[in-house]
Every structure is written in structure tokens, then in C-alpha cells.
Write a protein that holds these residues in place. Structure first.
Motif, short mmCIF file in Angstrom:
data_model
loop_
_atom_site.label_atom_id
_atom_site.label_comp_id
_atom_site.label_asym_id
_atom_site.label_seq_id
_atom_site.Cartn_x
_atom_site.Cartn_y
_atom_site.Cartn_z
N GLY A 1 32.31 -5.83 18.04
CA GLY A 1 32.16 -7.01 17.22
C GLY A 1 33.33 -7.21 16.28
O GLY A 1 34.41 -6.64 16.47
N THR A 2 33.12 -8.02 15.26
CA THR A 2 34.14 -8.28 14.24
C THR A 2 33.70 -7.77 12.87
O THR A 2 34.35 -8.04 11.88
CB THR A 2 34.42 -9.80 14.13
OG1 THR A 2 33.19 -10.47 13.80
CG2 THR A 2 34.96 -10.36 15.44
N GLY A 3 32.59 -7.05 12.82
CA GLY A 3 31.96 -6.66 11.56
C GLY A 3 32.62 -5.49 10.85
O GLY A 3 33.58 -4.88 11.35
N PRO A 4 32.08 -5.12 9.68
CA PRO A 4 32.68 -4.07 8.84
C PRO A 4 32.52 -2.66 9.38
O PRO A 4 33.19 -1.75 8.92
CB PRO A 4 31.95 -4.23 7.50
CG PRO A 4 30.64 -4.85 7.86
CD PRO A 4 30.94 -5.77 9.01
N TYR A 5 31.63 -2.48 10.39
CA TYR A 5 31.44 -1.16 10.97
C TYR A 5 31.51 -1.23 12.49
O TYR A 5 31.17 -2.25 13.10
CB TYR A 5 30.09 -0.57 10.53
CG TYR A 5 30.12 -0.14 9.09
CD1 TYR A 5 30.52 1.14 8.73
CD2 TYR A 5 29.80 -1.05 8.09
CE1 TYR A 5 30.59 1.51 7.39
CE2 TYR A 5 29.88 -0.68 6.75
CZ TYR A 5 30.28 0.60 6.41
OH TYR A 5 30.37 0.96 5.10
N GLN B 1 32.07 -10.94 22.21
CA GLN B 1 33.27 -11.26 22.98
C GLN B 1 32.93 -12.09 24.23
O GLN B 1 31.88 -11.88 24.86
CB GLN B 1 33.98 -9.98 23.42
CG GLN B 1 34.79 -9.33 22.32
CD GLN B 1 35.66 -8.19 22.84
OE1 GLN B 1 35.42 -7.64 23.89
NE2 GLN B 1 36.68 -7.84 22.08
N ASP B 2 33.81 -12.98 24.56
CA ASP B 2 33.68 -13.79 25.76
C ASP B 2 33.49 -12.89 26.98
O ASP B 2 34.25 -11.94 27.20
CB ASP B 2 34.95 -14.65 25.93
CG ASP B 2 34.90 -15.54 27.15
OD1 ASP B 2 33.80 -15.86 27.61
OD2 ASP B 2 35.99 -15.92 27.63
N GLY B 3 32.44 -13.15 27.77
CA GLY B 3 32.20 -12.39 28.99
C GLY B 3 31.61 -11.02 28.81
O GLY B 3 31.60 -10.22 29.75
N CYS B 4 31.05 -10.73 27.63
CA CYS B 4 30.61 -9.36 27.34
C CYS B 4 29.50 -8.88 28.27
O CYS B 4 29.40 -7.68 28.55
CB CYS B 4 30.18 -9.24 25.89
SG CYS B 4 28.68 -10.17 25.45
#
Length: 247
Positions: free
Chosen positions: A177-181, A162-165
Motif C-alpha cells: 500500500g501507500t500507508g505509514p506501515y 496497486q493496479d492489477g493486484c
């Protein structure tokens, strides 16, 4: 079942995969320096956690060709100095935030510059800048041609955050994140527990939960497989094949 998977048993390969359950996986390395920050990943356990929680712009096919992942498509100019990526518009992070070009530019910029701590910064040292063209389009501008940039971006370090994480307290203890888990628990040098993402943007996540941890000693790792203490193990010594096969 794990024993049969490791040894290629014919009857297990013939079974229809079933969804659900908990998968326990033992790796050959872990320690207090374990991290969920992809730019710092250096070992198989970190790579596996990365793959569970995050995605990249592009990904490898089984034959090592590359296809789009978070990118819907990509284009390369004639001399391989400009790479343009069109992002998918149906992707959300684990907290519900939409994926945008800002996230990609931020994530990729972490690999650039003298002060970058990225373990892979030399692989993208020819990139002058990442440009946001619109909310879902980005362009990498290179100072010299690099026809291998696309497969490079498919490797683990170039996952999208993510932006600025870095400014968000505790972000890398529970990476979004955007992942499956999604990260449920992360204790460096101990274990991680990841739960299935119910809103994953594509099909994925056959099991409900994955527990990953280290078993450094090879004999202990083999015994864990044989006894059923783990469902899978990484980096098994080939000399132990017979012992696993007979279990």
C-alpha cells in the motif's frame, strides 16, 4: 502506560510523545477468515490493519468533516453527478512504485458490477464509471446524484491498492500500500506485524512496529491490559473500567 491511556490519566496526557518501540494491540475478534483485502473488511481488527497499510482518496477529520488524503483536491459538479479528484504526485507504494490514476481506477472498479465481492458495493451502486483523465486525475461519473459520496469514500473499504493486484500471487498476504506501515508478517487468525514505512509520503508512524492480534474473551483481554501483556486493547467492557483503572 496503556492503563493510563485507557483511563485518561492526566500525567500521561502531559508527556511528550516519544518515537520508536513496539506496540502490541489486542482486539475482540479474529479468525482464519482474516484478510488484508479492504473490500472484504468487516471488523475493527481488519479496519486497523487497513489504516496502517493503506490510504484513501479522502479521509475524515476528528469532527467527521472530510479532507483530501491521496487526492490533493477534489471538485463536485452542481448536481453531484461528477466528482473529480486530483492526485498527489509525491506518493509511492511500499515497493517504490508511484501512485497513479490507474491504481485509483482499478481499486474503485473492484466495488462495481454484479460480480463484485465488495462489502460496500451498495454504497457506490450509483457510480456508472471511473474515468482516468490523465496520469494523476480521475473522475467518478454517477447515474444519479449522491451528495454523500465524498464521506462514503473516506470509509475503510475504499482504500487504494496497486493496479492489477488481484493477479499478483500472494498480494493480499503482504499487501503493498501507500500507508505509514508495511506488512512484515500476516497469519490469519493468529497475528499481523507491521513495520514503519521509512518513505511514507507524510509524517506518520510514531512506533517502529505494531503487532495486532485477537483476544476474543473479554476477561482475558482486560487481564492482558492489566498485566502489561498488551499496550492497548479494543472493545473493553465498561464494567471492567474500575479494574483497569486500579492496575
Amino acid at each position: 502506560t496503556a492503563t493510563a491511556i485507557l483511563t485518561g490519566s492526566r500525567d500521561v496526557r502531559a508527556e511528550t510523545p516519544k518515537r520508536g518501540g513496539r506496540l502490541k494491540v489486542g482486539y475482540n475478534i479474529h479468525g482464519p477468515s482474516d484478510t488484508l483485502d479492504p473490500v472484504l473488511n468487516t471488523d475493527g481488527l481488519a479496519y486497523s490493519r487497513n489504516r496502517a497499510h493503506l490510504n484513501r482518496l479522502v479521509q475524515f477529520n476528528p469532527d467527521l468533516t472530510v479532507r483530501p488524503e491521496l487526492a490533493e483536491s477534489f471538485e463536485v459538479n452542481s448536481d453531484a453527478t461528477e466528482f473529480t479528484f486530483s492526485l498527489r504526485k509525491d506518493v509511492t507504494f511500499h515497493d517504490g512504485k508511484d501512485l497513479t490514476a490507474d491504481d485509483v481506477v482499478y481499486s474503485m472498479n473492484r466495488h462495481l458490477g454484479e460480480n463484485s465481492v465488495s462489502k460496500a458495493k451498495t454504497l457506490v451502486g450509483m457510480i456508472s464509471e471511473w474515468k482516468k483523465l490523465d496520469s494523476h486525475t480521475v473522475k467518478a461519473v454517477l447515474s444519479s446524484p449522491n451528495a454523500d459520496l465524498i464521506p462514503t469514500l473516506a470509509t475503510f473499504h475504499f482504500s487504494i491498492l496497486q493496479d492489477g493486484c488481484e493477479e499478483k500471487s500472494g498480494y493480499f498476504n503482504k499487501t503493498i500500500g501507500t500507508g505509514p506501515y508495511m506488512v512484515e508478517e500476516f497469519s490469519p487468525g493468529v497475528r499481523s506485524i507491521s513495520k514503519k514505512n521509512p518513505n511514507y509520503w507524510r509524517e506518520g508512524g510514531w512506533v517502529d512496529q505494531i503487532e495486532m492480534f485477537g483476544i476474543v474473551d473479554n476477561s482475558a483481554r482486560v487481564n492482558a491490559v492489566v498485566s502489561g501483556a498488551v499496550d492497548m486493547a479494543a472493545t473493553i467492557d465498561p464494567k471492567s473500567y474500575k479494574q483497569v483503572n486500579q492496575a
